[in-house]
Design an enzyme around this catalytic site. Structure first.
Site, PDB file in Angstrom:
ATOM      1  N   HIS A 106      54.141  67.343  75.270  1.00  0.00           N
ATOM      2  CA  HIS A 106      53.352  68.078  76.269  1.00  0.00           C
ATOM      3  C   HIS A 106      54.184  68.294  77.517  1.00  0.00           C
ATOM      4  O   HIS A 106      55.046  67.500  77.860  1.00  0.00           O
ATOM      5  CB  HIS A 106      52.062  67.332  76.613  1.00  0.00           C
ATOM      6  N   HIS A 156      53.816  68.909  81.608  1.00  0.00           N
ATOM      7  CA  HIS A 156      52.922  68.794  82.765  1.00  0.00           C
ATOM      8  C   HIS A 156      53.234  69.933  83.733  1.00  0.00           C
ATOM      9  O   HIS A 156      54.410  70.178  84.038  1.00  0.00           O
ATOM     10  CB  HIS A 156      53.185  67.496  83.537  1.00  0.00           C
ATOM     11  N   ASP A 170      44.719  67.636  83.191  1.00  0.00           N
ATOM     12  CA  ASP A 170      45.002  66.220  82.954  1.00  0.00           C
ATOM     13  C   ASP A 170      43.792  65.397  83.416  1.00  0.00           C
ATOM     14  O   ASP A 170      43.193  65.676  84.452  1.00  0.00           O
ATOM     15  CB  ASP A 170      46.265  65.800  83.724  1.00  0.00           C
ATOM     16  N   ILE A 171      43.451  64.380  82.638  1.00  0.00           N
ATOM     17  CA  ILE A 171      42.284  63.545  82.939  1.00  0.00           C
ATOM     18  C   ILE A 171      42.501  62.715  84.207  1.00  0.00           C
ATOM     19  O   ILE A 171      41.542  62.303  84.859  1.00  0.00           O
ATOM     20  CB  ILE A 171      41.966  62.636  81.717  1.00  0.00           C
ATOM     21  N   GLU A 202      53.473  58.485  77.534  1.00  0.00           N
ATOM     22  CA  GLU A 202      52.353  57.650  77.086  1.00  0.00           C
ATOM     23  C   GLU A 202      51.667  58.232  75.855  1.00  0.00           C
ATOM     24  O   GLU A 202      51.170  57.480  75.011  1.00  0.00           O
ATOM     25  CB  GLU A 202      51.309  57.515  78.213  1.00  0.00           C
ATOM     26  N   VAL A 203      51.602  59.549  75.799  1.00  0.00           N
ATOM     27  CA  VAL A 203      50.978  60.201  74.645  1.00  0.00           C
ATOM     28  C   VAL A 203      52.090  60.844  73.827  1.00  0.00           C
ATOM     29  O   VAL A 203      52.785  61.746  74.309  1.00  0.00           O
ATOM     30  CB  VAL A 203      49.939  61.258  75.091  1.00  0.00           C
TER      31      VAL A 203
HETATM   32  P1  5GP Z   1      52.773  61.247  79.557  1.00  0.00           P
HETATM   33  O1  5GP Z   1      52.851  60.000  80.381  1.00  0.00           O
HETATM   34  O2  5GP Z   1      52.724  60.955  78.093  1.00  0.00           O
HETATM   35  O3  5GP Z   1      53.809  62.261  79.940  1.00  0.00           O
HETATM   36  O4  5GP Z   1      51.412  61.943  79.983  1.00  0.00           O
HETATM   37  C1  5GP Z   1      50.213  61.796  79.289  1.00  0.00           C
HETATM   38  C2  5GP Z   1      49.144  62.399  80.166  1.00  0.00           C
HETATM   39  O5  5GP Z   1      47.991  62.605  79.385  1.00  0.00           O
HETATM   40  C3  5GP Z   1      48.750  61.514  81.342  1.00  0.00           C
HETATM   41  O6  5GP Z   1      48.992  62.210  82.561  1.00  0.00           O
HETATM   42  C4  5GP Z   1      47.247  61.238  81.091  1.00  0.00           C
HETATM   43  O7  5GP Z   1      46.501  61.228  82.291  1.00  0.00           O
HETATM   44  C5  5GP Z   1      46.849  62.366  80.177  1.00  0.00           C
HETATM   45  N1  5GP Z   1      45.783  62.053  79.247  1.00  0.00           N
HETATM   46  C6  5GP Z   1      45.705  60.954  78.455  1.00  0.00           C
HETATM   47  N2  5GP Z   1      44.588  60.993  77.697  1.00  0.00           N
HETATM   48  C7  5GP Z   1      43.954  62.151  78.019  1.00  0.00           C
HETATM   49  C8  5GP Z   1      42.719  62.745  77.572  1.00  0.00           C
HETATM   50  O8  5GP Z   1      42.009  62.231  76.712  1.00  0.00           O
HETATM   51  N3  5GP Z   1      42.380  63.938  78.123  1.00  0.00           N
HETATM   52  C9  5GP Z   1      43.152  64.531  79.069  1.00  0.00           C
HETATM   53  N4  5GP Z   1      42.710  65.704  79.561  1.00  0.00           N
HETATM   54  N5  5GP Z   1      44.314  64.006  79.522  1.00  0.00           N
HETATM   55  C10 5GP Z   1      44.706  62.826  79.012  1.00  0.00           C
END
Ligand code: 5GP
Ligand code: ZN
Length: 115
Positions: free
Chosen positions: A99, A101, A29-30, A94-95
């Site tokens: 996915h 984690h 994760d970034i 957010e994405v």
């Molecule tokens: P969500 O909130 O959708 O469950 O998690 C999305 C995750 O994707 C976040 O923890 C965020 O830090 C990670 N993320 C967003 N954009 C990128 C990216 O371009 N590269 C990587 N490696 N992680 C990302």
């Protein structure tokens, strides 16, 4: 295609891949929320759990198989680790590319949800 994770799959966004098979891939994760914070994604664009069908059992099983192997190789299984899917807006997704984690490290993780 504006999906950031699809761009990682297509290598349009160069990312160090830490696990890959024909169905899924995994990368750090970034913005890590734990000493180890890894994302496992299906290569196919699926927005969320709600968009899975009964034909997608290979995807869901591959995601958990990847989690198990990554946890094993990175010694996370020794200490315990958390697996999270934020599904939909209220969960903080957010994405919108499914996915999982994987969060772990030697120290105990905080409470499952912030109070
Ligand atoms: P969500 O909130 O959708 O469950 O998690 C999305 C995750 O994707 C976040 O923890 C965020 O830090 C990670 N993320 C967003 N954009 C990128 C990216 O371009 N590269 C990587 N490696 N992680 C990302
Ligand atoms: Zn996508």
């Amino acid at each position: 295609m504006s999906c950031i994770f699809c761009k990682i799959v297509s290598k349009e966004i160069p990312t160090k891949i830490i696990y890959e098979n024909e169905t899924v891939l995994a990368f750090n994760d970034i913005n890590p929320m734990a000493p180890e914070h890894i994302l496992v994604i299906p290569k196919r664009h699926i927005e969320s759990i709600d968009d899975l069908s009964s034909n997608d059992k290979d995807i869901t099983s591959s995601m958990f198989e990847a989690a198990r192997e990554i946890a094993n190789v990175r010694n996370l299984s020794e200490y315990g680790y958390r697996v999270i899917i934020n599904n939909g807006k209220a969960a903080g997704q957010e994405v919108f590319h499914l996915h999982l984690h994987i969060l772990g490290g030697k120290e105990k993780l905080g409470p499952m949800l912030a109070k």
